[in-house]
Structures are given as structure tokens and as C-alpha cells.
Design an enzyme around this catalytic site. Sequence first.
Site, mmCIF file in Angstrom:
data_model
loop_
_atom_site.group_PDB
_atom_site.id
_atom_site.type_symbol
_atom_site.label_atom_id
_atom_site.label_comp_id
_atom_site.label_asym_id
_atom_site.label_seq_id
_atom_site.Cartn_x
_atom_site.Cartn_y
_atom_site.Cartn_z
ATOM 1 N N ASP A 267 0.980 -1.055 0.371
ATOM 2 C CA ASP A 267 -0.183 0.323 0.189
ATOM 3 C C ASP A 267 0.766 1.240 -0.002
ATOM 4 O O ASP A 267 2.206 1.428 0.077
ATOM 5 C CB ASP A 267 -0.929 -0.415 1.112
ATOM 6 C CG ASP A 267 0.252 0.634 2.348
ATOM 7 O OD1 ASP A 267 -0.788 1.619 2.747
ATOM 8 O OD2 ASP A 267 0.998 0.294 2.774
ATOM 9 N N CYS A 307 -6.313 4.091 -19.253
ATOM 10 C CA CYS A 307 -7.890 4.226 -18.552
ATOM 11 C C CYS A 307 -8.589 5.426 -18.949
ATOM 12 O O CYS A 307 -8.152 6.112 -20.489
ATOM 13 C CB CYS A 307 -6.821 4.600 -17.378
ATOM 14 S SG CYS A 307 -5.652 6.758 -17.324
#
Length: 377
Positions: A267, A307
Site C-alpha cells: 500500500d 484508462c
Amino acid sequence: MAIQFKVIKECRRTGARIGELITPHGVIKTPVFMPVGTQATVKTMTPEELKDIGAGIILGNTYHLYMRPGHELIRQAGGLHGFMNWDRSILTDSGGFQVFSLGDLRDIKEEGVHFRSHIDGSEHFISPEKAVEIQNALGSDIMMAFDECSPYPCDYTYAKNSLRITTQWAERCLKAHRNTKEQALFGIIQGSVYGDLRRESARQIISLGFPGYAVGGLSVGEPKELMYQMLEETVPLMPDNKPRYLMGVGSPDSLIEGVMRGIDMFDCVLQTRIARNGTTMTSRGRVVIRNAAYAEDFSSLDPECDCYTCKNYSRAYIRHLFKANEILGLRLTTYHNLYFTLRLMDKIREAIEGDFLPEFRDEFFVKYGYQMKNMQH
């Protein structure tokens, strides 16, 4: 058991692995990058957008959510999942790192940490028991044990004492955990940049029998070569049949190098933080979109990316949004950076599957502009 984990394939050449992590809220393919939603939101992103880009698990922060709006309010809302309208998996960190970051505002004792709020200066106390109580109220799928994160640099004596406290607190967290059927509690290995302390911490924490293990206290200012060295000291001691999580690490080079050393979960706030400053990750390295060079550049951020941002908007337009202080600019760059990173993890898994991870790493580093020195495997 709150979670199940299985290794599907291990790379014969590096020790990297593909796995499946099953939580009460879904199946997560590993290695996985988890976007950080510190205050019950991944900054600028809606839960629907996170699903669109393929995020299966995100983070929440125990310290921040305890301070505001409070864990009891979130419990009333049906836990974090109900509160933020996210029906996939959530991992909450214990708040240890945030409390450590408070510096002069905190006082670490054997019983826990006394600290002043960064919001209003009010006095608070978090113990291992309190950290678990808060996370039980938040209802995350994966909770983290409360630990003491050593700063870098720190001397050997400090790191050894920090390790001792972390082990004691880990035992207390396990005893305090009230929802073992639906929430998994992971232990955290500390030891700063001392190999023998890393090994000692790994042995102590693993002996407690957590369903997953994290390597904490890295990416706190030490050189990356030292971080990789500590992983090489630590990961071989971690169980093969449980997930391995490297906390707070998310630059593309460190994701690849971490996976090559056997890490399953990552993360980092990097993706969202640099996006808000106008810096984007692309297949050819970083693009600082505020730069004047892009004022009349009508190409997409990254010609190799499909994207939403790259399919619809030009560099010139996104630069204009930043120059005009328009919120859409932050949203578009954040969307792209998270998408880029999640696609990178897809490619890493494909490379493990096809037994070409070292070649993928080398090719990616050349394109991205990383130096190849000091890289192993």
C-alpha cells in the site's frame, strides 16, 4: 477463519508468487497494490471509480478515523463498508505509524501511547487493546496489530527496545481481538535496518500464529538498497502459506523488487499524493503535467495507457486544469496513477505466470528511466 490464502504459483527464478486472498468481501489476486483511503475515502475517487479500475481492497486509517468522525459513529453506520459505500475488502492499519509520525506530540510507554490530537491538541491514549477495539468497530476485513515503528536512522538499542514493545503489544492485540471469524488480525515485524533484529522480530511475531504478517518500519527514509536487504533477511522466515505485506511501499520499482523478494501485498499514498501535485506515472517515467512543455501537447498522458483519463483528455487540458486550480485536474491524475499501478500489478502477475519476471523488470526499468545498479536477482 476470517481469511483464506493460497499460493497458486511460485516463480522458480525469483521466489515471487501469485496467490489468492479470500476475505468476507471478495477474492483478491496477489501480488496486490492497495489504494490508501486514510479518512474513509481514497482522495478524489468515488468507490464506483475504484471498482472500475479494478481495486479489490483499499486501506482505512485507524488513527485518523478514531480522531474524526470516531469509531462509534462508524460502527452505527454499519462499519466502514456501510459508512463509505464500499462492498469490497478493507484493510485498516493500526495507527502505530501515524502516532509515531506525531513526533513531539506523543509519548510512548509500555502500556501504550499518550498523544495530542493533530486536529485540536486534545489529549488521547491508544493502547494495543484500544487499537483493536477501534478496528473491531470499523469492521475491516484485515486489521493490523498496534506496533512501535522505529524511525530511521535509530541506534541499535532503540530498535531492540522497539522490537520488544512491538512483540508485547502483538500478544495483547491477539488477546483483545473480539471478532476473529470475520476480521483477520495481522502481526507486524519490526527491527529497523538491523538484520539480526529483523530475524529476531520475525521469529517472535510468527511464533504468535497470526493469519498474515507485515514487514513494517521500512520506507521511512532509508536507502532502497537497505530496504531490499532487510526484506532478504526477513521474508525467508515468513510462512509460505500466509500473506506477506510490505507496509507503505508503492513506487513502481519497489513494487517489482518487493514482489521478486516474495511480498504479496503493498500500500502507499504515493500515487494519490503526487497526483495532487500534478505528477503522473507513465510507461516512460514520470510526467509533471504542470510543466510549460505540455502547454500545447494534445497527446494523452501515456500513449500506452487505456484508462479513462488517457482515452479522453490531453496533457494540455490537464495542465490547464492544474493552472486554473480546477478540482477535475486532481481527479484525472489520481485516476490515472491508480489505474497505472493496478495495471502494473496485472503485468507483474502475468510475468510470474509466464516465468519472465526478471526480463519484465529489466525492460520496465529501462523504459521508466530507473537505474539498474544495485538490483539483484
